[in-house]
Design a protein around this motif. Structure first.
Motif, mmCIF file in Angstrom:
data_model
loop_
_atom_site.group_PDB
_atom_site.id
_atom_site.type_symbol
_atom_site.label_atom_id
_atom_site.label_comp_id
_atom_site.label_asym_id
_atom_site.label_seq_id
_atom_site.Cartn_x
_atom_site.Cartn_y
_atom_site.Cartn_z
ATOM 1 N N LYS A 159 -86.313 88.384 27.233
ATOM 2 C CA LYS A 159 -87.140 89.552 26.880
ATOM 3 C C LYS A 159 -86.270 90.721 26.449
ATOM 4 O O LYS A 159 -86.552 91.371 25.435
ATOM 5 C CB LYS A 159 -88.004 89.973 28.063
ATOM 6 N N SER A 160 -85.204 91.000 27.182
ATOM 7 C CA SER A 160 -84.363 92.159 26.835
ATOM 8 C C SER A 160 -83.659 91.949 25.493
ATOM 9 O O SER A 160 -83.542 92.882 24.699
ATOM 10 C CB SER A 160 -83.361 92.475 27.949
ATOM 11 N N ASP A 161 -83.200 90.722 25.215
ATOM 12 C CA ASP A 161 -82.564 90.433 23.922
ATOM 13 C C ASP A 161 -83.554 90.603 22.767
ATOM 14 O O ASP A 161 -83.244 91.231 21.754
ATOM 15 C CB ASP A 161 -81.996 89.007 23.888
ATOM 16 N N VAL A 162 -84.727 90.017 22.940
ATOM 17 C CA VAL A 162 -85.741 90.100 21.888
ATOM 18 C C VAL A 162 -86.169 91.552 21.692
ATOM 19 O O VAL A 162 -86.271 92.033 20.565
ATOM 20 C CB VAL A 162 -86.951 89.194 22.218
ATOM 21 N N LYS A 163 -86.385 92.263 22.791
ATOM 22 C CA LYS A 163 -86.820 93.660 22.697
ATOM 23 C C LYS A 163 -85.793 94.501 21.945
ATOM 24 O O LYS A 163 -86.144 95.300 21.076
ATOM 25 C CB LYS A 163 -87.052 94.239 24.090
ATOM 26 N N ARG A 164 -84.514 94.316 22.257
ATOM 27 C CA ARG A 164 -83.453 95.081 21.588
ATOM 28 C C ARG A 164 -83.444 94.813 20.082
ATOM 29 O O ARG A 164 -83.389 95.728 19.269
ATOM 30 C CB ARG A 164 -82.106 94.731 22.224
ATOM 31 N N LYS A 165 -83.548 93.546 19.709
ATOM 32 C CA LYS A 165 -83.496 93.181 18.289
ATOM 33 C C LYS A 165 -84.757 93.613 17.535
ATOM 34 O O LYS A 165 -84.674 94.144 16.425
ATOM 35 C CB LYS A 165 -83.251 91.684 18.143
ATOM 36 N N ILE A 166 -85.906 93.410 18.137
ATOM 37 C CA ILE A 166 -87.159 93.786 17.473
ATOM 38 C C ILE A 166 -87.258 95.304 17.364
ATOM 39 O O ILE A 166 -87.727 95.833 16.344
ATOM 40 C CB ILE A 166 -88.376 93.212 18.234
ATOM 41 N N THR A 167 -86.815 96.016 18.386
ATOM 42 C CA THR A 167 -86.842 97.480 18.341
ATOM 43 C C THR A 167 -85.984 97.994 17.196
ATOM 44 O O THR A 167 -86.372 98.934 16.481
ATOM 45 C CB THR A 167 -86.387 98.079 19.691
ATOM 46 N N ASN A 168 -84.844 97.368 16.967
ATOM 47 C CA ASN A 168 -83.991 97.766 15.847
ATOM 48 C C ASN A 168 -84.704 97.531 14.516
ATOM 49 O O ASN A 168 -84.672 98.386 13.627
ATOM 50 C CB ASN A 168 -82.654 97.015 15.896
ATOM 51 N N VAL A 169 -85.353 96.392 14.368
ATOM 52 C CA VAL A 169 -86.094 96.111 13.132
ATOM 53 C C VAL A 169 -87.223 97.126 12.968
ATOM 54 O O VAL A 169 -87.442 97.644 11.867
ATOM 55 C CB VAL A 169 -86.659 94.667 13.132
ATOM 56 N N ALA A 170 -87.906 97.436 14.054
ATOM 57 C CA ALA A 170 -89.011 98.399 13.982
ATOM 58 C C ALA A 170 -88.502 99.778 13.556
ATOM 59 O O ALA A 170 -89.173 100.483 12.791
ATOM 60 C CB ALA A 170 -89.733 98.486 15.325
ATOM 61 N N LYS A 171 -87.329 100.163 14.015
ATOM 62 C CA LYS A 171 -86.777 101.474 13.644
ATOM 63 C C LYS A 171 -86.457 101.539 12.152
ATOM 64 O O LYS A 171 -86.787 102.524 11.483
ATOM 65 C CB LYS A 171 -85.528 101.785 14.466
ATOM 66 N N VAL A 172 -85.811 100.506 11.608
ATOM 67 C CA VAL A 172 -85.503 100.542 10.172
ATOM 68 C C VAL A 172 -86.775 100.400 9.343
ATOM 69 O O VAL A 172 -86.873 100.963 8.250
ATOM 70 C CB VAL A 172 -84.418 99.511 9.741
ATOM 71 N N THR A 173 -87.776 99.692 9.873
ATOM 72 C CA THR A 173 -89.057 99.574 9.173
ATOM 73 C C THR A 173 -89.787 100.918 9.177
ATOM 74 O O THR A 173 -90.384 101.318 8.164
ATOM 75 C CB THR A 173 -89.924 98.470 9.807
ATOM 76 N N SER A 174 -89.720 101.626 10.283
ATOM 77 C CA SER A 174 -90.304 102.966 10.348
ATOM 78 C C SER A 174 -89.634 103.892 9.339
ATOM 79 O O SER A 174 -90.308 104.670 8.642
ATOM 80 C CB SER A 174 -90.151 103.519 11.771
ATOM 81 N N ASN A 175 -88.323 103.799 9.222
ATOM 82 C CA ASN A 175 -87.609 104.598 8.224
ATOM 83 C C ASN A 175 -88.004 104.195 6.804
ATOM 84 O O ASN A 175 -88.096 105.044 5.910
ATOM 85 C CB ASN A 175 -86.099 104.491 8.424
ATOM 86 N N ALA A 176 -88.239 102.899 6.591
ATOM 87 C CA ALA A 176 -88.678 102.440 5.263
ATOM 88 C C ALA A 176 -90.043 103.038 4.925
ATOM 89 O O ALA A 176 -90.270 103.488 3.790
ATOM 90 C CB ALA A 176 -88.735 100.912 5.218
ATOM 91 N N LEU A 177 -90.932 103.075 5.904
ATOM 92 C CA LEU A 177 -92.242 103.674 5.671
ATOM 93 C C LEU A 177 -92.087 105.163 5.331
ATOM 94 O O LEU A 177 -92.755 105.678 4.427
ATOM 95 C CB LEU A 177 -93.147 103.489 6.891
ATOM 96 N N TYR A 178 -91.188 105.818 6.015
ATOM 97 C CA TYR A 178 -90.935 107.232 5.729
ATOM 98 C C TYR A 178 -90.454 107.408 4.275
ATOM 99 O O TYR A 178 -90.901 108.311 3.568
ATOM 100 C CB TYR A 178 -89.909 107.795 6.711
ATOM 101 N N MET A 179 -89.536 106.554 3.840
ATOM 102 C CA MET A 179 -89.026 106.655 2.462
ATOM 103 C C MET A 179 -90.125 106.373 1.440
ATOM 104 O O MET A 179 -90.159 106.982 0.364
ATOM 105 C CB MET A 179 -87.847 105.695 2.251
ATOM 106 N N ILE A 180 -91.024 105.459 1.766
ATOM 107 C CA ILE A 180 -92.146 105.173 0.865
ATOM 108 C C ILE A 180 -93.076 106.385 0.809
ATOM 109 O O ILE A 180 -93.540 106.764 -0.270
ATOM 110 C CB ILE A 180 -92.890 103.899 1.320
ATOM 111 N N ASN A 181 -93.324 106.998 1.953
ATOM 112 C CA ASN A 181 -94.157 108.204 1.964
ATOM 113 C C ASN A 181 -93.510 109.323 1.150
ATOM 114 O O ASN A 181 -94.192 110.037 0.412
ATOM 115 C CB ASN A 181 -94.423 108.660 3.397
ATOM 116 N N ARG A 182 -92.193 109.468 1.260
ATOM 117 C CA ARG A 182 -91.469 110.476 0.461
ATOM 118 C C ARG A 182 -91.602 110.168 -1.030
ATOM 119 O O ARG A 182 -91.793 111.062 -1.848
ATOM 120 C CB ARG A 182 -89.981 110.492 0.824
#
Length: 188
Positions: A159-182
Motif C-alpha cells: 500500500k505505501s509503495d503504491v500510494k507513493r507512486k500514484i500520488t506522484n502521478v496524481a501531482k504531475v497530472t494535476s499540474n498538467a490540468l493546470y497547464m491546460i487551464n492556462r
C-alpha cells in the motif's frame, strides 16, 4: 591605433550580443516554465519536470503538451511497476492491485487522447477541444484517486509503495490540468 568611438562601438556590440545570447530560446523557455509553474498545484515539481523535459517549450501550448507527456510517462512507468514488480500477499491486496492497474490503463488512455487533442488544436473548435482535454485529464485524476481508494483498510509495504507512486502521478497530472487551464485562458 583605434579611436575611442570605434572601441566603444565594438564594446557595445559585444555587450548586446552577449545579452542577446543570454535571452535566447533556452533562457526564454526556462522563464516561461518558471512563470507558468509559479501558481501550479505543485510548483516545485512542475518546474523540475517541465524545465528538464526534452524539447524547448516556447508557448503555453508547448507547456501543456509537455505536462501531459510527463504525466503519461509517469503513469506508464507506474502501470509497468504495478504489473511486473508488485504482488499482493492477501486477496484484498491482489484485488486492489488489479483494480489499480485497470485505473492506470484508463488514465493512460485519457492522457493519450488529451495529447492528441492538444496537438491538433484548431481555432474553430478550440473551446470544444479544450473542454475535451480538461475532461479527460480530470478523469485521469479521478482514476488515480480511485486506485488509492482500493487500498482502504489495507496496510503494509504494498500500500505505501503504491500510494507513493500514484500520488506522484496524481501531482504531475494535476499540474498538467493546470497547464491546460492556462492554455485555455490564453487561447493557445
Amino acid at each position: 591605433m583605434e579611436s575611442p568611438f570605434f572601441l566603444l562601438t565594438i564594446l557595445l556590440f559585444l555587450t548586446s550580443s552577449a545579452a542577446a545570447a543570454a535571452t535566447s530560446k533556452p533562457g526564454a523557455s526556462h522563464d516561461l516554465v518558471r512563470s507558468s509553474c509559479v501558481h501550479a498545484s505543485y510548483p516545485t515539481l512542475c518546474f523540475r519536470t517541465l524545465s528538464s523535459y526534452s524539447g524547448a517549450a516556447s508557448t503555453p501550448r508547448d507547456l501543456a503538451q509537455a505536462a501531459v507527456k510527463v504525466s503519461l510517462s509517469r503513469a506508464s512507468k507506474v502501470s509497468t511497476y504495478l504489473t511486473t514488480s508488485v504482488t499482493g500477499k492477501s486477496k484484498r491486496e491482489r484485488v486492489a492491485l488489479g483494480d489499480c492497474v485497470e485505473q492506470m490503463s484508463d488514465s493512460m488512455d485519457e492522457l493519450s487522447k488529451t495529447l492528441r487533442e492538444l496537438k491538433h488544436l484548431r481555432d474553430e473548435t478550440f473551446e470544444f477541444q479544450m473542454s475535451n482535454a480538461q475532461t479527460w485529464v480530470s478523469a485521469a485524476l479521478t482514476n488515480e484517486d480511485t486506485c488509492l481508494d482500493g487500498f482502504e483498510g489495507v496496510d503494509g509495504k504494498v500500500k505505501s509503495d503504491v500510494k507513493r507512486k500514484i500520488t506522484n502521478v496524481a501531482k504531475v497530472t494535476s499540474n498538467a490540468l493546470y497547464m491546460i487551464n492556462r492554455l485555455n485562458e490564453s487561447r493557445g
